[in-house]
Enzyme design. Structure first.
Site, mmCIF file in Angstrom:
data_model
loop_
_atom_site.group_PDB
_atom_site.id
_atom_site.type_symbol
_atom_site.label_atom_id
_atom_site.label_comp_id
_atom_site.label_asym_id
_atom_site.label_seq_id
_atom_site.Cartn_x
_atom_site.Cartn_y
_atom_site.Cartn_z
ATOM 1 C CE LYS B 86 -3.916 2.001 2.603
ATOM 2 N NZ LYS B 86 -4.764 1.872 3.815
ATOM 3 C CB SER B 161 -8.026 3.715 2.723
ATOM 4 O OG SER B 161 -7.232 3.080 3.691
ATOM 5 C CB SER B 185 -8.466 0.970 5.738
ATOM 6 O OG SER B 185 -9.139 2.194 5.611
#
Lengths: 98, 478
Positions: B86, B161, B185
């Site tokens: 990420k 996210s 997330s």
């Protein structure tokens, strides 16, 4: 809680504290702020008179380490991502007027 | 639902290497069925062929990853294995943007502790994945690099996210990936993309070098194709870190010995985790999962007195904005990145509300009140865990929503994440595992929550469920 009095003055003051420039087409944020402030009113339903706040969930406090001398980030690397540098320093905008 | 016991076949067609799980990849590398270079190349080819459609990645490493693969030591736990990271994990020499133009050209000067550990274990970074900018959202629609799309249906969102990581796993663009969770997330995009997302106990994995969002709940963790793959990554990522004062003083987590069934395990099913807005297929799939867990020996108990998640939404909204306004104060364009005029509207909105709730005259009414209710949420879990060993429920009240669903909604993420926010606020571990599909073929996720530091039980329940179902074997057609 307050009565969601997010006046223009409060809004502009909050923007100043946030160091943000709010453009005319972003003024709708004021209404959204008021909506969010209204939503969280739901917390009023819960009595928290004798409740201690929880700032940290795994009960760690005052985590200290020995004051050992260690290598730090080399100066050239520390400066490598800055847009403005001068003589080995970060260059900032002036904060004090003459 | 038929309970299947079907071992995963080792797929060894060279062109299909990208489809492999971590376990299968390791077996193939060890038995010399293929090389690390071939495995990395296969994933890069897959990215080339599908990522224009999905936008899972912000940055792809390409040649560098192949060079690393040439020199990889496959005796290491992740030796030669491609990983997608990420884009809020700092990576030396590789751009880290947090999907915000503020950091458009930022190259980190040090690695996040988790990255350091993954690299030391031999993993090869093939790219950095898209996310909501600064992790502010549950859709990836707030990314300054455009939204990622759901591989199961590109008209729908992947969640967020960590939406890029979840989409990359679902689309087989990588073998393993990592995301981070503040309140949903990891679990919510995993649920919407039909993959496994393991959110550890707060403090289990160091936050050092992960761009701070809400420091008091930020929890980095794996997003993978199977429960075992995720557990292997958690073993590697976990452990105390002197650079993170909130990291727990324990040795790295290790998988427990597997039990054959769930005899003696009590699982709670909170009735309020089935709100009236819940999609009927989500409810049906979770109730079917309950039957599977019962067949495996668990006793499932309905919990009727769990604190309504609506309070968690409010607590999270206040605390997240407050911590964001403080954490994003450092982005002034002096030492790194561009100045504050580059912040997108979502970040501005959150910074403003946080500053407002922390400012003189409002602190007691908002921030302090929220921290007190947080205590009530933690106490509520303590009480529930007197009655049961674990809690299950849907991850999200719906399957993946359509592109554009988040637009203009100041609290989209909070509402979407309502069923995972309470456990995040209390720092509990949890997992999302695939448990079904809706009528248009979008995946449904089951969450399993336990008390802090009981990842062993999360793993046991999730692994037994996975071993006895076939949802995780499904892959989208791209």
């Amino acid at each position: 809680m307050s009565d969601n009095l997010i006046t223009d003055d409060v809004f502009q003051h909050t923007a100043k504290l946030s160091r943000l420039e709010i453009k005319p087409d972003e003024l709708y944020i004021k209404d959204q702020l008021a909506q969010a402030a209204e939503y969280v009113e739901v917390l009023k339903e819960l009595n928290t008179d004798n409740v201690v706040p929880t700032y940290q969930v795994n009960n760690k406090s005052n985590v200290l380490r020995d004051d050992l001398i260690q290598d730090s980030l080399p100066q050239n690397l520390a400066l490598s991502q800055a847009e403005n540098i001068s003589n080995g320093y970060f260059k900032t905008a002036a904060t004090i007027k003459k | 639902m038929a309970i299947l016991k079907q071992p995963l076949p080792l797929k060894n067609k060279m062109t299909d290497l990208f489809k492999l799980t971590l376990k299968e990849s390791k077996e193939g590398l060890k038995s010399k069925k293929f090389t690390a270079v071939e495995l990395v190349q296969s994933c890069l080819d897959r990215i080339n062929s599908v990522d224009k459609k999905l936008n899972s990645f912000v940055t792809i490493t390409g040649e560098n990853a192949l060079k690393e693969a040439e020199n990889s030591d496959i005796s290491l736990p992740l030796g030669g294995i491609p990983i997608a990271i990420k884009d809020n994990y700092l990576t030396v020499g590789l751009r880290t943007t947090a999907s915000s133009k503020v950091l458009d050209q930022y190259i980190a000067q040090y690695n996040a502790t988790a990255v350091e550990k993954l690299k030391k274990a031999g993993a090869i970074i093939i790219g950095k994945t898209n996310m909501d900018a600064w992790a502010h959202g549950s859709s990836t629609e707030t990314s300054d690099y455009g939204p990622s799309l759901n591989p199961w249906n590109t008209g729908h969102l992947p969640g967020g996210s960590s939406g890029g990581s979840a989409a990359a796993i679902a689309a087989d663009e990588t073998i393993i990936s990592v995301g981070s969770e503040t309140a949903g997330s990891i679990r919510q995009p995993s649920s919407w993309c039909g993959v496994v997302g393991f959110k550890p106990t707060y403090g289990r994995v160091s936050r050092y070098g992960i761009i701070a969002m809400k420091s008091s709940t930020d929890s980095p963790g794996p997003i993978c194709k199977t429960v075992d793959d995720a557990a292997v990554l958690l073993e590697i990522m976990s452990g105390n870190d002197v650079h993170d004062a909130t990291s727990i003083n324990e040795k790295p987590w290790i998988r427990p010995e597997m039990k054959k069934n769930l005899n003696g395990i009590k699982i709670g099913l909170p009735s309020c985790y089935f709100p009236k807005e819940i999609q009927s297929e989500v409810k049906a799939a979770v109730l079917m999962a309950v039957e599977t867990l019962k067949k495996l020996g668990a006793e499932v108990i309905e919990l009727t007195d769990v604190l309504d998640p609506k309070y968690s939404i409010a607590v999270y909204t206040i605390l997240q904005r407050s911590e964001v306004s403080s954490n994003l104060a450092r982005f002034d364009g002096v030492r790194y990145g561009h100045d504050r005029s580059y912040f997108g509207q979502e970040a501005k909105r959150r910074i403003m509300l946080g500053t407002y709730s922390l400012s003189a005259g409002y602190y007691d009414a908002y921030y302090l009140k929220a921290q007190k209710v947080r205590t009530l949420i933690c106490q509520d879990f303590d009480n529930q865990f007197q009655k049961v060993d674990a809690i299950i429920g849907p991850v999200s009240p719906t399957t993946a929503l359509k592109l554009g669903a988040a637009e203009g909604q100041s609290m989209f993420g909070e509402i979407q994440d309502m069923l995972v926010e309470p456990s995040s606020i209390a720092g509990l571990p949890g997992i999302s595992i695939p448990c079904g599909f809706d009528k248009i073929g979008l995946p449904i996720g089951l969450q399993i929550i336990t008390p802090q530091r009981r990842e062993d039980l999360v793993y046991q329940i999730a692994k037994l469920f996975e071993d006895n179902t076939e949802y995780h074997l499904q892959r989208p057609k791209l």
